[in-house]
Write an enzyme that holds these catalytic residues in place. Structure first.
Site, PDB file in Angstrom:
ATOM      1  N   ASN A 197       0.868  -1.183   0.000  1.00  0.00           N
ATOM      2  CA  ASN A 197       0.000   0.000   0.000  1.00  0.00           C
ATOM      3  C   ASN A 197       0.901   1.228   0.000  1.00  0.00           C
ATOM      4  OD1 ASN A 197      -1.798   2.050   0.479  1.00  0.00           O
ATOM      5  ND2 ASN A 197      -2.350   1.397   2.560  1.00  0.00           N
ATOM      6  N   LYS A 232       0.139   4.289  -0.209  1.00  0.00           N
ATOM      7  CA  LYS A 232      -0.476   5.494   0.377  1.00  0.00           C
ATOM      8  C   LYS A 232      -0.221   6.681  -0.559  1.00  0.00           C
ATOM      9  CE  LYS A 232       0.034   3.290   4.812  1.00  0.00           C
ATOM     10  NZ  LYS A 232       0.205   3.385   6.250  1.00  0.00           N
ATOM     11  N   HIS A 274      -9.246   1.323   5.443  1.00  0.00           N
ATOM     12  CA  HIS A 274      -7.944   1.559   6.062  1.00  0.00           C
ATOM     13  C   HIS A 274      -8.124   2.539   7.219  1.00  0.00           C
ATOM     14  CE1 HIS A 274      -3.804   2.702   6.690  1.00  0.00           C
ATOM     15  NE2 HIS A 274      -3.455   1.617   6.019  1.00  0.00           N
ATOM     16  N   GLU A 281      -6.470   4.967   8.103  1.00  0.00           N
ATOM     17  CA  GLU A 281      -6.273   6.375   7.721  1.00  0.00           C
ATOM     18  C   GLU A 281      -7.545   6.936   7.080  1.00  0.00           C
ATOM     19  OE1 GLU A 281      -2.637   5.676   5.558  1.00  0.00           O
ATOM     20  OE2 GLU A 281      -1.684   5.156   7.454  1.00  0.00           O
ATOM     21  N   GLU A 302      -4.838  -4.485  10.895  1.00  0.00           N
ATOM     22  CA  GLU A 302      -3.805  -3.465  11.036  1.00  0.00           C
ATOM     23  C   GLU A 302      -4.023  -2.691  12.334  1.00  0.00           C
ATOM     24  OE1 GLU A 302      -2.041  -2.428   6.926  1.00  0.00           O
ATOM     25  OE2 GLU A 302      -3.717  -1.087   7.287  1.00  0.00           O
ATOM     26  N   GLY A 344       3.188   2.575  10.674  1.00  0.00           N
ATOM     27  CA  GLY A 344       4.154   3.647  10.460  1.00  0.00           C
ATOM     28  C   GLY A 344       4.921   4.052  11.707  1.00  0.00           C
ATOM     29  N   SER A 401       4.053  -1.887  10.242  1.00  0.00           N
ATOM     30  CA  SER A 401       5.517  -1.962  10.401  1.00  0.00           C
ATOM     31  C   SER A 401       6.105  -3.331  10.051  1.00  0.00           C
ATOM     32  CB  SER A 401       5.932  -1.532  11.814  1.00  0.00           C
ATOM     33  OG  SER A 401       5.551  -0.185  12.044  1.00  0.00           O
TER      34      SER A 401
HETATM   35  P1  13P Z   1       3.507   0.563   7.554  1.00  0.00           P
HETATM   36  O1  13P Z   1       3.994  -0.743   6.963  1.00  0.00           O
HETATM   37  O2  13P Z   1       4.226   1.753   6.981  1.00  0.00           O
HETATM   38  O3  13P Z   1       3.466   0.530   9.040  1.00  0.00           O
HETATM   39  O4  13P Z   1       1.978   0.742   7.050  1.00  0.00           O
HETATM   40  C1  13P Z   1       1.085  -0.291   7.234  1.00  0.00           C
HETATM   41  C2  13P Z   1      -0.168   0.048   6.516  1.00  0.00           C
HETATM   42  O5  13P Z   1      -0.910   0.923   6.926  1.00  0.00           O
HETATM   43  C3  13P Z   1      -0.476  -0.683   5.277  1.00  0.00           C
HETATM   44  O6  13P Z   1      -1.766  -0.438   4.847  1.00  0.00           O
END
Ligand code: 13P
Length: 254
Positions: A9, A11, A94, A96, A166, A172, A212
């Site tokens: 992903n 983003k 997600h 976010e 997640e 992140g 992560s």
């Molecule tokens: P990270 O791998 O950067 O922690 O992000 C995970 C994520 O949100 C994937 O959708």
């Protein structure tokens, strides 16, 4: 046996030239046959990525979509549009999207329906906040997310659903759920699906871990019984680290 999935992903990262440079290098890689590989670039690069990867065993996935097929929704992109550029899977829910853009259970339910109506598969994200985990509410929160946006689906549609667990506190942050924490939640999700649907659906649905995941922790996380791969953020932006994670999901490579 459930096939492992590794999905990147991106983003809101990678402009056109960065995307081209990634794809140019990525296409030269040797992809393990026992892993389903997906990348989710931003909307602007989906068509390009699809064209570029056509001859390669990599699916191009969207990060979001609107629930209507068309209409006066300035700035939005529909499932019908995604389908028309070769996208067959979309990430929905997600954290976010839920926290920054305020997507509710109800909106996500509509988006899931719209994606399925457009014959797309859905990677549906669930996960608790740090506060939920501190209060040991994580299972309740995740169950609610499933019930509110997925569990209205007829069992015949469940083969189009992939779940991504997640935990928000691991996204992140460099802080990963321990393999045990991941396994515990994945088992809980699978059993929740078992109670609602059937053994066959629970045993075949793929449940990804996200938060992560890096080349050095991927193998241990992916080796947990109920973890069927990963949804990768930061480490999917570079071919080298993404491929290391893809290979960590393969049984054929050490
Ligand atoms: P990270 O791998 O950067 O922690 O992000 C995970 C994520 O949100 C994937 O959708």
């Amino acid at each position: 046996m459930r096939k492992k999935i590794v999905a990147g992903n991106w983003k809101m990262n990678h402009d056109l030239s960065e995307t081209e440079s990634f794809l140019g290098d990525f296409k030269k890689q040797l992809f393990p046959e026992d892993v389903s590989i997906m990348i989710a670039p931003s909307f602007t690069h989906l068509f390009h990525a699809f064209q570029s990867l056509k001859e390669h065993p990599v699916q191009v996935v969207a990060q979001n979509m609107h629930e209507e097929d068309s209409g006066a929704y300035t700035g939005e992109v529909s499932g019908k549009m995604l389908k028309s550029v070769g996208v067959s899977t979309v990430i929905l829910g997600h954290s976010e999207r839920r926290t920054i853009f305020g997507e509710s259970h109800e909106v996500l339910k509509k988006k899931v329906d719209a994606a399925l109506k457009n014959e797309m598969n859905v990677i549906f994200c669930v996960g608790e906040s740090l506060e939920d985990r501190k209060n040991t509410n994580q299972e309740e929160v995740v169950k609610k997310q499933l019930e509110a946006s997925i569990f209205h689906l007829d069992s015949s549609l469940m083969e189009h659903i992939i779940i991504a667990y997640e935990p928000i506190w691991a996204i992140g942050t460099g802080e990963t759920a321990t393999p045990e924490q991941a396994q515990e939640m994945h088992r809980f999700i699978r059993n929740t699906i078992r109670e609602k649907y059937s053994d066959a659906i629970a045993d075949s649905i793929q449940i990804l871990y996200g938060g992560s995941v890096k080349p050095d922790n991927a193998k241990t996380i992916f080796s947990q019984e109920d973890v069927d791969g990963g949804l990768i953020g930061g480490a999917s932006l570079k071919v080298e680290s993404f491929m290391q994670i893809v290979n960590a999901a393969s049984h054929k490579k050490e």
